[in-house]
Write an enzyme that holds these catalytic residues in place. Sequence first.
Site, short mmCIF file in Angstrom:
data_model
loop_
_atom_site.label_atom_id
_atom_site.label_comp_id
_atom_site.label_asym_id
_atom_site.label_seq_id
_atom_site.Cartn_x
_atom_site.Cartn_y
_atom_site.Cartn_z
CB THR A 1 -9.04 12.68 9.52
OG1 THR A 1 -10.15 11.82 9.82
CG2 THR A 1 -9.50 14.13 9.47
CG MET B 1 -14.34 2.07 -4.59
SD MET B 1 -15.34 2.89 -3.32
CE MET B 1 -16.07 1.47 -2.54
NE ARG B 2 -6.16 0.07 -3.50
CZ ARG B 2 -6.00 -1.23 -3.24
NH1 ARG B 2 -6.94 -2.10 -3.57
NH2 ARG B 2 -4.90 -1.66 -2.65
CG HIS C 1 -19.13 7.07 3.57
ND1 HIS C 1 -18.39 5.98 3.18
CD2 HIS C 1 -20.05 6.61 4.45
CE1 HIS C 1 -18.84 4.91 3.82
NE2 HIS C 1 -19.85 5.26 4.59
CG LEU D 1 -6.18 7.21 0.24
CD1 LEU D 1 -6.80 8.60 0.18
CD2 LEU D 1 -5.26 6.98 -0.95
NE ARG E 1 -3.71 -0.63 2.59
CZ ARG E 1 -4.84 -0.90 1.93
NH1 ARG E 1 -5.33 -0.04 1.06
NH2 ARG E 1 -5.49 -2.01 2.14
CG ASN F 1 -14.45 9.93 0.74
OD1 ASN F 1 -14.45 9.62 -0.45
ND2 ASN F 1 -14.91 9.13 1.69
CG ASP G 1 -15.70 6.05 5.44
OD1 ASP G 1 -15.20 6.70 4.50
OD2 ASP G 1 -16.04 4.87 5.34
CD GLU H 1 -11.54 7.07 13.88
OE1 GLU H 1 -12.35 6.29 14.36
OE2 GLU H 1 -11.27 8.18 14.38
C1 GAR Z 1 -20.73 6.73 -4.65
O1 GAR Z 1 -21.96 6.31 -4.15
C2 GAR Z 1 -19.81 7.10 -3.51
O2 GAR Z 1 -20.47 7.70 -2.43
C3 GAR Z 1 -19.28 5.75 -3.11
O3 GAR Z 1 -19.07 5.07 -4.32
C4 GAR Z 1 -19.98 5.56 -5.31
C5 GAR Z 1 -19.17 6.01 -6.51
O4 GAR Z 1 -19.98 6.35 -7.58
N1 GAR Z 1 -18.08 5.88 -2.35
C6 GAR Z 1 -17.71 5.01 -1.42
O5 GAR Z 1 -18.35 4.02 -1.13
C7 GAR Z 1 -16.41 5.36 -0.72
N2 GAR Z 1 -16.17 4.48 0.37
P1 GAR Z 1 -19.38 7.19 -8.80
O6 GAR Z 1 -18.09 6.50 -9.23
O7 GAR Z 1 -20.42 7.08 -9.87
O8 GAR Z 1 -19.14 8.59 -8.34
#
Ligand code: GAR
Length: 196
Positions: free
Chosen positions: A145, A94-95, A113, A97, A69, A111, A149, A147
Amino acid sequence: MRNIVILISGSGSNMAAIVRAAQRDRWDEHLNARVAAVLSNRADAPGLAIARDLGIPTAVVDHRAFATREDFDAALMAELDRHAPDLVVLAGFMRILTLGFVAHHAGRLLNIHPSLLPAFPGLHTHQRAIDAGCRFAGATVHQVTAELDHGEILDQAVVPVLPGDSAEALAARVLSQEHLIYPRAVAEFLRGLSSN
Ligand code: GAR
């Protein structure tokens, strides 16, 4: 000009919403900001083609090419720094960090969420909200940050959970709201930078 760099892993609909808002609302003129690049950790992310169609340069840093990582984050940071970002926007990236990455971009890393944080950090947020019997769900724009989310909440949107909802139906309802609040939160954040 302030540079925004957006990180994606998948469909990139939030990225597209931000780029379209930047173009429609003339962020270059009014906020002295532009989306300088879109980076992905996956070469097959459909959002890359959307970004290019919107006229935004793209790059890929494939996490599978790195043993650790830390190595991936170092390569991602190097690619990011080529675009001199004033603001780094995670949009379905979706990584997880590393602390080093978060520290490097502290205070300029956002971000979105798909839950009403602090409820349901992590994955499978929509199914978890349904399983918990929540009447409302939503999305949160927050500062990143160390932690996962957590970090200061900048904006939220609320949607109802309807009887018989599937995770997919709820996700789509939440996503349509994400497209409203994320560009708004980024613009607001940029306004805050301008007044500093
Ligand atoms: C979105 O719903 C976003 O909130 C979520 O992935 C989707 C991406 O959609 N993010 C997470 O789950 C982060 N942990 P998009 O690629 O169409 O923007």
